[in-house]
Structures are given as C-alpha cells and as structure tokens.
Design an enzyme around this catalytic site. Structure first.
Site, PDB file in Angstrom:
ATOM      1  N   MET A  26       0.847  -1.198   0.000  1.00 38.86           N
ATOM      2  CA  MET A  26       0.000   0.000   0.000  1.00 38.86           C
ATOM      3  C   MET A  26       0.884   1.251   0.000  1.00 38.86           C
ATOM      4  O   MET A  26       0.401   2.348   0.305  1.00 38.86           O
ATOM      5  CB  MET A  26      -0.949  -0.007   1.198  1.00 38.86           C
ATOM      6  CG  MET A  26      -1.922  -1.201   1.133  1.00 38.86           C
ATOM      7  SD  MET A  26      -3.468  -0.942   2.004  1.00 38.86           S
ATOM      8  CE  MET A  26      -2.888  -0.678   3.659  1.00 38.86           C
ATOM      9  N   HIS A  33       9.536  -3.301   3.277  1.00 38.57           N
ATOM     10  CA  HIS A  33       9.053  -3.520   1.906  1.00 38.57           C
ATOM     11  C   HIS A  33      10.232  -3.814   0.967  1.00 38.57           C
ATOM     12  O   HIS A  33      10.151  -4.699   0.112  1.00 38.57           O
ATOM     13  CB  HIS A  33       8.342  -2.267   1.369  1.00 38.57           C
ATOM     14  CG  HIS A  33       7.085  -1.903   2.080  1.00 38.57           C
ATOM     15  ND1 HIS A  33       6.966  -0.771   2.853  1.00 38.57           N
ATOM     16  CD2 HIS A  33       5.882  -2.519   2.124  1.00 38.57           C
ATOM     17  CE1 HIS A  33       5.740  -0.705   3.330  1.00 38.57           C
ATOM     18  NE2 HIS A  33       5.066  -1.736   2.921  1.00 38.57           N
ATOM     19  N   SER A 183       6.568  -0.660  10.236  1.00 41.03           N
ATOM     20  CA  SER A 183       5.206  -0.542   9.732  1.00 41.03           C
ATOM     21  C   SER A 183       4.981   0.905   9.316  1.00 41.03           C
ATOM     22  O   SER A 183       5.504   1.829   9.948  1.00 41.03           O
ATOM     23  CB  SER A 183       4.217  -0.898  10.856  1.00 41.03           C
ATOM     24  OG  SER A 183       2.932  -0.394  10.543  1.00 41.03           O
TER      25      SER A 183
HETATM   26  O1  PAF Z   1      -0.226  -5.790   3.556  1.00 40.42           O
HETATM   27  C1  PAF Z   1      -0.613  -4.886   2.786  1.00 40.42           C
HETATM   28  O2  PAF Z   1       0.106  -3.904   2.532  1.00 40.42           O
HETATM   29  C2  PAF Z   1      -1.996  -4.983   2.171  1.00 40.42           C
HETATM   30  O3  PAF Z   1      -2.886  -5.609   3.037  1.00 40.42           O
HETATM   31  C3  PAF Z   1      -1.997  -5.665   0.796  1.00 40.42           C
HETATM   32  C4  PAF Z   1      -1.535  -7.114   0.887  1.00 40.42           C
HETATM   33  C5  PAF Z   1      -1.085  -4.902  -0.160  1.00 40.42           C
HETATM   34  C6  PAF Z   1      -3.403  -5.669   0.219  1.00 40.42           C
HETATM   35  O4  PAF Z   1      -3.903  -4.377   0.077  1.00 40.42           O
END
Ligand code: PAF
Length: 283
Positions: A26, A33, A183
């Site tokens: 997201m 990430h 996060s």
């Molecule tokens: O973990 C996330 O960032 C979200 O839940 C995802 C898997 C991209 C789905 O919107």
C-alpha cells in the site's frame, strides 16, 4: 523501472513473462518492503511491485483518508534499490471501475478471529484485492511479510482453495534496532509513544521465555501479557497464543507435544494501533 498506472500497460509490459515475482503493497515504502522486493528477486524475474491503498480493507472509522500516500518518494526508493522492473500504481477507478459486488469471503474460523474480530471486513477486503492484483499481474511467486501473520495465512489458504498457480513466500518481520516491527503506521506515533512501542515485542518475547521455562497455562500467560501492557497505558485488543498451522487454540496434548505456536498481539498506543507476533517452536 517502469511505472504503469493501468492494467493494460501492465499487461503490455509483462506479456510472455512466466516467472513474475510480485510484491503487493500500500506504499509508504520502508526497509521491510524493500526486503520483500529483494526476496522476490531471488525467486523470479521480473519483479513487479504494486502500490494501491485499498479502500475495501479499511473500516469506516479507520485511517483510509490519512493513510500516507508518498508515491514520488516510493518511486525514488525503488529506483535506488533496482530490484523492481515494473511498479503498478493504479488509481481507484482502475481497480474498482464499478462497485465490487463479487468479493472473497474468507472462512470465519480463519478470517473472523483475531484481526478479523476487531476489523470486520478486513480480510474480505484484503482477499478481494489480492485476488484482483494476482489476476492483473499473474505472478508465479508473491511475497508477503510475516508481520501480517494472519493475512499471510488467509492469502495462502485462498490460493490453495482456488488452486491459484502462485507460490506464496513469507519474509521474516523486519524490526528496528529496539525491536519495533517496521510498519507504515509507526509514523503516527508521538515521540513518547515511539519510545514505548518496543514493549509490544518485548512482551511477546516474555511470553516465549515463560513457555521455554515450562509454563503450560496459555490463558494465564495471555492474561499476564495483557495486564503488563495495560499497566503501561496500552489498550490491548488481543494477545493470543495459537497453533501456527491454523491459528486454532492449542489443546493441552498439543502443548505437551511441542506443537509449533505463535503469539499474536494487537494493541493501541494513543490513537495508533500496532500489531506484532512471534513464532514459538520449541517450548
Ligand atoms: O499488507 C498490505 O500492505 C496490504 O494488506 C496488501 C496485501 C497490499 C493488500 O492491500
């Protein structure tokens, strides 16, 4: 890196590719990430990432509107790391051109417990968008972080039951030096809250230590952990010791037999809700 905003452009870029490794996000990308993208790169080629803040998985009183949207900075980070070949960043009209009346409803015993109990509709929203993203990207591998442990399990089960040809890989939770799981929501924390936040993981580690020392009364361990956090000002949604394989409540025989467990927690510090978990294998 190519940045595409439509499904058509995405498909043009990926035509004929059979080993696509995919990382759905997201946005508001941080080191965790970027580690998912690195893992993706080891398991497929090309790597595709997506950035889409999925309205469907936010409850009416949650932070959809204020969720950080930082596309420019995210692109810079991805360019710097050079792991991603295509970034898919659709807008809402592209992903939901009409009301999404077909939705994936995960089974209640997995999607209705823990996060699902406190965030009704969350896993329906996640499963639906993940299925749609898989249909756009058609990956052979997709990477999810273990910090969202239940989400990982819901996605795995969905792929298995729908026989989707996507291998789901799990990446270990990435933490700051003081133990706080990375996060995007950590940025909401006020300085004093940020200083307190590592207590969530410390509490999970304490549960792990007590199990290792021979405790077998899981309900007592959960209650103790909960009151420890509450005494420090946290508002605890849940602290739960569960079986790793299905998030069910382990029975005594399983505990004696060393069933792999996981302790999962969700708690609020001020207005910020944090989640974390810790797998416990030998106890
Ligand atoms: O973990 C996330 O960032 C979200 O839940 C995802 C898997 C991209 C789905 O919107």
């Amino acid at each position: 890196m190519k940045v595409v905003h439509t499904i058509e452009e995405l498909r043009d870029q990926l035509r004929g590719q059979l080993r696509v490794a995919f990382v759905p996000t997201m946005g508001n990308l941080h080191q965790a990430h970027l580690s998912l993208m690195k893992l993706a790169r080891q398991h497929g080629d090309p790597v595709v990432a997506s950035i889409f803040v999925n309205r469907l998985q936010f409850g009416p009183n949650e932070d959809f509107d204020r969720y950080p949207r930082t596309l420019e900075q995210d692109i810079e980070k991805l360019e710097r790391e050079r792991d991603v070949y295509v970034l898919f960043a659709p807008n809402e009209r592209e992903m939901y051109p009409e009301p999404q009346s077909f939705q994936i409803q995960p089974p209640t015993d997995l999607g209705g417990i823990l996060e699902g109990e406190f965030r009704p509709g969350f896993f329906t929203g996640v499963s639906t968008v993940v299925l749609k993203l898989f249909s756009c990207v058609q990956p052979s591998v997709a990477v999810f972080g273990k910090k969202d442990y239940q989400q990982l399990m819901v996605v795995r089960n969905m792929c298995r039951q729908f026989q989707l040809p996507v291998n789901i890989l799990a990446h270990e939770t990435v933490r700051d030096q003081d133990g706080l799981a990375l996060s995007s929501r950590n940025m909401y924390l006020q300085p004093a809250e940020r200083a307190e936040a590592p207590q969530l993981y410390a509490t999970l580690q304490q549960v792990q230590a007590e199990l290792a020392a021979g405790s077998t009364d899981l309900a007592a361990l959960e209650a103790q952990a909960r009151s420890h956090l509450a005494s420090r000002g946290w508002e605890v949604d849940y602290i739960a010791l569960r079986r790793q394989r299905d998030l069910g409540i382990p029975v005594d025989d399983e505990i004696q037999a060393g069933e792999p467990l996981v302790v999962l927690a969700a708690a609020k510090l001020g207005a910020t809700r944090l989640i974390d978990n810790l797998e416990i294998c030998k106890h």
